[in-house]
Design an enzyme around this catalytic site. Structure first.
Site, short mmCIF file in Angstrom:
data_model
loop_
_atom_site.label_atom_id
_atom_site.label_comp_id
_atom_site.label_asym_id
_atom_site.label_seq_id
_atom_site.Cartn_x
_atom_site.Cartn_y
_atom_site.Cartn_z
N TRP A 99 19.85 50.31 -4.13
CA TRP A 99 19.89 49.45 -5.44
C TRP A 99 19.12 48.34 -5.37
O TRP A 99 18.41 47.94 -6.08
CB TRP A 99 21.29 49.02 -5.56
N ASP A 166 23.11 40.87 -7.17
CA ASP A 166 23.81 41.96 -7.48
C ASP A 166 25.14 41.92 -6.88
O ASP A 166 25.20 42.19 -5.70
CB ASP A 166 22.82 43.05 -7.35
N LYS A 190 33.78 48.72 -10.55
CA LYS A 190 34.28 48.95 -8.97
C LYS A 190 35.57 48.23 -9.25
O LYS A 190 36.60 48.76 -9.19
CB LYS A 190 33.29 48.40 -8.20
N1 PLP Z 1 24.11 47.78 -7.79
C1 PLP Z 1 24.96 48.29 -6.99
C2 PLP Z 1 25.40 47.38 -5.84
C3 PLP Z 1 25.73 49.37 -7.24
O1 PLP Z 1 26.58 49.84 -6.41
C4 PLP Z 1 25.32 50.21 -8.33
C5 PLP Z 1 26.05 51.59 -8.71
O2 PLP Z 1 26.76 51.81 -8.00
C6 PLP Z 1 24.24 49.77 -9.10
C7 PLP Z 1 23.77 48.25 -8.88
C8 PLP Z 1 23.86 50.35 -10.49
O3 PLP Z 1 25.02 50.20 -11.45
P1 PLP Z 1 25.03 50.77 -12.86
O4 PLP Z 1 25.10 52.24 -12.72
O5 PLP Z 1 25.93 49.86 -13.65
O6 PLP Z 1 23.71 50.65 -13.49
#
Ligand code: PLP
Length: 354
Positions: A99, A166, A190
């Site tokens: 991520w 994030d 989550k």
């Molecule tokens: N950042 C983290 C730490 C994540 O765990 C996730 C998805 O699990 C994301 C970003 C991406 O999120 P989204 O699917 O809401 O774009």
């Protein structure tokens, strides 16, 4: 009884699902939450309460706005540099997983991502430490919990540059000092509510400095000024998030759930470390409380263990393909009884394989 260790989306307490389903049938005077106008005072009250609960539960200081957005955390990967990075400028990024890497990739459209430290060469099994952040960085970006690899940052580096985080997979699982951050964002799915809602907590003074024109839908200021109603908001996701935040408050808030999360994680890691069949995949000091990754000493036993777990009501523990083995995700809604059920199973499996 099923125990849901899935990584998402949207692991919430049963009582929240029940209340949410009732509101689909009848939110007010026989009308569904899905059909009432989002411009009614009743729905505006839902948005207001959701924002108020986020502020209260996270102890958000004055000078910050809480804004309800869409597009997932993935859209934040672009919105952050678009709003905070002057064209051609540099921002510091900590590379701790897939991520973080996706966030880094989006910066090139606006300027440069300077990767100040990375654990990529070790398949992201630890959180780098001891790096420095150049003073002229527009901001420093980190990922507090690496959902796929099972590492979590419990401390921020000392820095004077604005900090962007994030927090998608550990927001509201433990107490954080919001005043240390300039922008926190999280896909809701989550610990907060259903997918479709993204929450950002923005220090007002960091906005308006990029010098570029920003499309309205991607401009934090537009959404803040519009009271998170610039366009049609994700009404159901917001409503369920509000119910879930009420639940969290009724449990005693983030400080109380943090105690439970520590107890849950300690119990499972203890078993992983004790049981000769299993081993953890991450540096002990960086182990996540939300996503617990482990493998088996004998990989040939992994399929049989997964089958045994599934036959006994344990859902969603198959590891992400980039790590393999197992990942037990233990978000706020997972009761400690489920963790004990998994531990019992690991012990029975050990007995059966002596
Ligand atoms: N950042 C983290 C730490 C994540 O765990 C996730 C998805 O699990 C994301 C970003 C991406 O999120 P989204 O699917 O809401 O774009």
């Amino acid at each position: 009884m099923r125990h849901n260790f899935g990584a998402g989306p949207c692991i919430l307490p049963q009582e929240v699902f029940k209340q949410a389903s009732q509101a689909v049938l009848d939110f007010k005077d026989g009308l569904s939450i899905l059909e009432i106008s989002h411009r009614t005072p009743e729905f505006e009250a839902v948005v207001d309460e959701t924002v108020k609960l986020v502020k209260e539960l996270m102890n958000v200081p004055s000078g910050y706005s809480v804004v309800l957005l869409q597009g997932g955390a993935s859209l934040q990967f672009s919105m952050v540099p678009m709003n905070l990075l002057p064209q051609g400028g540099t921002a510091a990024y900590l590379e701790t997983g897939v991520w973080a890497n996706k966030a880094i990739k989006e910066v090139k459209n606006f300027g440069t991502a300077n990767i100040v430290a990375s654990s990529k060469a070790d398949n992201y099994t630890f959180i780098p430490k001891g790096y420095s952040i150049p003073e002229d960085s527009a901001y420093f970006h980190c990922t507090s919990n690496n959902t796929i690899y099972g590492t979590e940052m419990f401390e921020l580096p000392e820095t004077n540059v604005p900090v962007v985080c994030d927090m998608s997979s550990d927001i509201m699982s433990h107490v954080v000092d919001v005043s240390k951050y300039d922008l926190i964002y999280a896909g809701a799915q989550k610990n907060i509510g259903p997918a479709g809602l993204t929450i950002a907590i923005v220090k007002d003074e960091v906005l308006g400095k990029s010098g570029r024109g920003i499309p309205s839908m991607l401009d934090y200021k537009v959404h803040i000024d519009g009271g998170s109603m610039y366009n049609t908001p994700p009404v159901f996701s917001i409503y369920v998030a509000m119910l879930n935040l009420r639940w969290l408050k009724s449990k005693g808030g983030v400080a109380e759930i943090e105690k439970e999360n520590i107890a849950k994680a300690n119990a499972l890691y203890k078993e992983i470390d004790r049981n000769p069949l299993f081993k953890g995949t991450c540096a002990v000091e960086d182990r996540s409380r939300m996503n617990i990754c482990f493998v088996m000493e004998n990989p040939e036993l992994e399929k049989p263990f997964l089958k045994f777990a599934e036959e006994n009501g344990i859902e969603g523990i198959k590891g992400h393909r980039s790590v393999g083995g197992f990942r037990a995700s233990m978000y706020n809604a997972l009761p400690i009884t489920s963790v004990h059920a998994l531990i019992d199973l690991m012990q029975t499996f050990e007995e059966n394989h002596k």
